[in-house]
Write a protein that holds these residues in place. Sequence first.
Motif, PDB file in Angstrom:
ATOM      1  N   ALA A  22       0.770  -1.102  -0.121  1.00 28.56           N
ATOM      2  CA  ALA A  22       0.228   0.438   0.078  1.00 28.56           C
ATOM      3  C   ALA A  22       1.068   1.445  -0.124  1.00 28.56           C
ATOM      4  CB  ALA A  22      -0.470  -0.314   1.220  1.00 28.56           C
ATOM      5  N   CYS A  23       1.787   1.571  -0.673  1.00 22.91           N
ATOM      6  CA  CYS A  23       3.189   2.366  -0.687  1.00 22.91           C
ATOM      7  C   CYS A  23       2.534   3.170  -2.615  1.00 22.91           C
ATOM      8  CB  CYS A  23       4.320   1.920  -1.112  1.00 22.91           C
ATOM      9  SG  CYS A  23       4.876   1.108  -0.252  1.00 22.91           S
ATOM     10  N   ASP A  24       1.044   2.669  -2.835  1.00 20.41           N
ATOM     11  CA  ASP A  24       0.757   3.853  -3.667  1.00 20.41           C
ATOM     12  C   ASP A  24       0.165   4.971  -2.760  1.00 20.41           C
ATOM     13  OD1 ASP A  24      -2.581   3.147  -3.907  1.00 20.41           O
ATOM     14  OD2 ASP A  24      -1.192   1.551  -3.196  1.00 20.41           O
ATOM     15  N   PRO A  25       0.097   6.047  -3.819  1.00 22.54           N
ATOM     16  CA  PRO A  25      -0.271   7.347  -2.955  1.00 22.54           C
ATOM     17  C   PRO A  25      -1.907   7.719  -2.467  1.00 22.54           C
ATOM     18  CG  PRO A  25       0.473   8.368  -5.322  1.00 22.54           C
ATOM     19  CD  PRO A  25       0.469   6.608  -5.352  1.00 22.54           C
ATOM     20  N   SER A  26      -2.535   6.580  -3.616  1.00 17.87           N
ATOM     21  CA  SER A  26      -3.788   6.700  -2.682  1.00 17.87           C
ATOM     22  C   SER A  26      -4.318   6.005  -1.592  1.00 17.87           C
ATOM     23  CB  SER A  26      -4.952   6.784  -3.220  1.00 17.87           C
ATOM     24  OG  SER A  26      -4.600   4.793  -3.907  1.00 17.87           O
ATOM     25  N   MET A  27      -3.475   4.978  -1.023  1.00 26.77           N
ATOM     26  CA  MET A  27      -3.364   4.615  -0.122  1.00 26.77           C
ATOM     27  C   MET A  27      -2.882   5.251   0.487  1.00 26.77           C
ATOM     28  SD  MET A  27      -5.403   2.115  -0.550  1.00 26.77           S
ATOM     29  CE  MET A  27      -4.688   0.574   1.558  1.00 26.77           C
ATOM     30  N   LEU A  28      -0.673   5.848   0.841  1.00 22.24           N
ATOM     31  CA  LEU A  28      -0.808   6.840   1.260  1.00 22.24           C
ATOM     32  C   LEU A  28      -1.206   7.952   2.371  1.00 22.24           C
ATOM     33  CD1 LEU A  28       2.853   7.075  -0.689  1.00 22.24           C
ATOM     34  CD2 LEU A  28       2.377   5.846   1.862  1.00 22.24           C
ATOM     35  N   ASP A  29      -2.284   8.106   1.683  1.00 22.40           N
ATOM     36  CA  ASP A  29      -3.097   9.730   2.017  1.00 22.40           C
ATOM     37  C   ASP A  29      -3.701   8.568   3.381  1.00 22.40           C
ATOM     38  OD1 ASP A  29      -1.966  10.838   0.191  1.00 22.40           O
ATOM     39  OD2 ASP A  29      -4.037  11.300  -1.090  1.00 22.40           O
ATOM     40  N   THR A  30      -4.370   8.091   3.086  1.00 24.95           N
ATOM     41  CA  THR A  30      -5.251   7.385   4.252  1.00 24.95           C
ATOM     42  C   THR A  30      -4.566   6.589   4.967  1.00 24.95           C
ATOM     43  OG1 THR A  30      -5.818   5.447   2.626  1.00 24.95           O
ATOM     44  CG2 THR A  30      -7.685   7.383   2.468  1.00 24.95           C
ATOM     45  N   ASN A  32      -1.175   5.034   5.959  1.00 26.87           N
ATOM     46  CA  ASN A  32       0.646   4.312   5.215  1.00 26.87           C
ATOM     47  C   ASN A  32       1.225   3.831   6.454  1.00 26.87           C
ATOM     48  OD1 ASN A  32       1.522   5.798   7.785  1.00 26.87           O
ATOM     49  ND2 ASN A  32       1.757   7.832   6.742  1.00 26.87           N
ATOM     50  N   THR A  33       0.764   2.689   7.758  1.00 23.54           N
ATOM     51  CA  THR A  33       1.614   2.236   8.813  1.00 23.54           C
ATOM     52  C   THR A  33       2.359   0.827   8.093  1.00 23.54           C
ATOM     53  OG1 THR A  33      -0.113   2.272   9.968  1.00 23.54           O
ATOM     54  CG2 THR A  33       1.583   0.953  10.379  1.00 23.54           C
ATOM     55  N   ARG A  34       1.824   0.246   7.142  1.00 24.25           N
ATOM     56  CA  ARG A  34       1.856  -0.983   5.921  1.00 24.25           C
ATOM     57  C   ARG A  34       3.189  -0.336   5.474  1.00 24.25           C
ATOM     58  NH1 ARG A  34      -1.588  -4.086   2.575  1.00 24.25           N
ATOM     59  NH2 ARG A  34      -3.050  -4.193   4.179  1.00 24.25           N
ATOM     60  N   CYS A  35       3.249   0.341   4.387  1.00 18.98           N
ATOM     61  CA  CYS A  35       4.342   1.073   3.743  1.00 18.98           C
ATOM     62  C   CYS A  35       5.981   2.041   4.281  1.00 18.98           C
ATOM     63  CB  CYS A  35       3.900   2.362   2.597  1.00 18.98           C
ATOM     64  SG  CYS A  35       5.145   2.592   2.063  1.00 18.98           S
ATOM     65  N   GLU A  77       8.626   6.756  14.740  1.00 12.11           N
ATOM     66  CA  GLU A  77       6.694   6.204  14.376  1.00 12.11           C
ATOM     67  C   GLU A  77       6.551   4.853  14.596  1.00 12.11           C
ATOM     68  OE1 GLU A  77       4.413   8.654  12.355  1.00 12.11           O
ATOM     69  OE2 GLU A  77       5.593  10.038  12.464  1.00 12.11           O
ATOM     70  N   HIS A  78       7.557   4.028  13.959  1.00 17.22           N
ATOM     71  CA  HIS A  78       7.201   2.820  13.924  1.00 17.22           C
ATOM     72  C   HIS A  78       7.749   1.921  14.951  1.00 17.22           C
ATOM     73  CE1 HIS A  78       4.236   3.728  11.667  1.00 17.22           C
ATOM     74  NE2 HIS A  78       4.847   4.634  10.204  1.00 17.22           N
ATOM     75  N   GLY A  79       8.831   2.303  15.557  1.00 15.99           N
ATOM     76  CA  GLY A  79       9.619   0.992  16.444  1.00 15.99           C
ATOM     77  C   GLY A  79      10.899   0.217  15.468  1.00 15.99           C
ATOM     78  N   ARG A  80      11.723  -0.452  15.897  1.00 15.44           N
ATOM     79  CA  ARG A  80      12.433  -1.153  15.556  1.00 15.44           C
ATOM     80  C   ARG A  80      11.576  -2.281  14.953  1.00 15.44           C
ATOM     81  NH1 ARG A  80      17.716  -0.511  15.865  1.00 15.44           N
ATOM     82  NH2 ARG A  80      19.192  -1.989  15.605  1.00 15.44           N
ATOM     83  N   PRO A  81      11.794  -2.843  13.868  1.00 16.41           N
ATOM     84  CA  PRO A  81      11.430  -3.763  13.437  1.00 16.41           C
ATOM     85  C   PRO A  81      12.618  -5.399  13.719  1.00 16.41           C
ATOM     86  CG  PRO A  81      12.956  -3.141  11.906  1.00 16.41           C
ATOM     87  CD  PRO A  81      13.137  -1.947  12.675  1.00 16.41           C
ATOM     88  N   PRO A  82      12.283  -6.785  13.656  1.00 19.36           N
ATOM     89  CA  PRO A  82      12.570  -7.898  13.949  1.00 19.36           C
ATOM     90  C   PRO A  82      14.048  -7.773  12.883  1.00 19.36           C
ATOM     91  CG  PRO A  82      10.859  -8.238  12.977  1.00 19.36           C
ATOM     92  CD  PRO A  82      10.635  -7.171  13.237  1.00 19.36           C
ATOM     93  N   ARG A  83      15.196  -8.229  13.837  1.00 17.81           N
ATOM     94  CA  ARG A  83      16.500  -8.240  12.860  1.00 17.81           C
ATOM     95  C   ARG A  83      17.008  -9.882  12.478  1.00 17.81           C
ATOM     96  NH1 ARG A  83      20.242  -4.062  15.022  1.00 17.81           N
ATOM     97  NH2 ARG A  83      21.610  -4.731  12.903  1.00 17.81           N
ATOM     98  N   HIS A  84      17.240 -10.120  11.444  1.00 17.41           N
ATOM     99  CA  HIS A  84      17.316 -10.814  10.565  1.00 17.41           C
ATOM    100  C   HIS A  84      19.258 -11.309  10.446  1.00 17.41           C
ATOM    101  CE1 HIS A  84      13.658 -11.801   9.408  1.00 17.41           C
ATOM    102  NE2 HIS A  84      13.646 -10.794   9.577  1.00 17.41           N
ATOM    103  N   PRO A  85      19.408 -12.162  11.749  1.00 19.66           N
ATOM    104  CA  PRO A  85      21.485 -11.714  11.208  1.00 19.66           C
ATOM    105  C   PRO A  85      21.363 -12.542   9.879  1.00 19.66           C
ATOM    106  CG  PRO A  85      20.329 -13.262  13.273  1.00 19.66           C
ATOM    107  CD  PRO A  85      18.591 -12.571  12.613  1.00 19.66           C
TER     108      PRO A  85
END
Length: 121
Positions: A22-30, A32-35, A77-85
Amino acid sequence: EETHLSEEDPKNWPPRIRCSDACDPSMLDTNNTRCLQRILEGLQHYRDLLGSDIFTARRLPRLEAALDQLLGLVQQEHGRPPRHPMAPSETWAHPLLQRLALQRLQSFAAIMSRVFTHSAS
């Protein structure tokens, strides 16, 4: 001709921005969490790669610092993602793996910049 050392992982690793993120412009406006989560995962992945044994003989401190800055901004805004060594790799493969990692980072950065350019307008 490009050299590919491994097949793409079906679990989307390394992280790539996809239509379903959902990184397309229409979704980002509503929403943007997943992107932004996918961008954060990608930034963390490439930062981890730059710190791995692949780049031991060829550190890129300016690129590492730039990724650290971007990670800091997105993590607020979104915290730290899990790391993949990163699994250790053979020394002979380092130049090939460096090239592949930098090519993928360049592609990821191009898509990411389009997302942030739209968000800023």
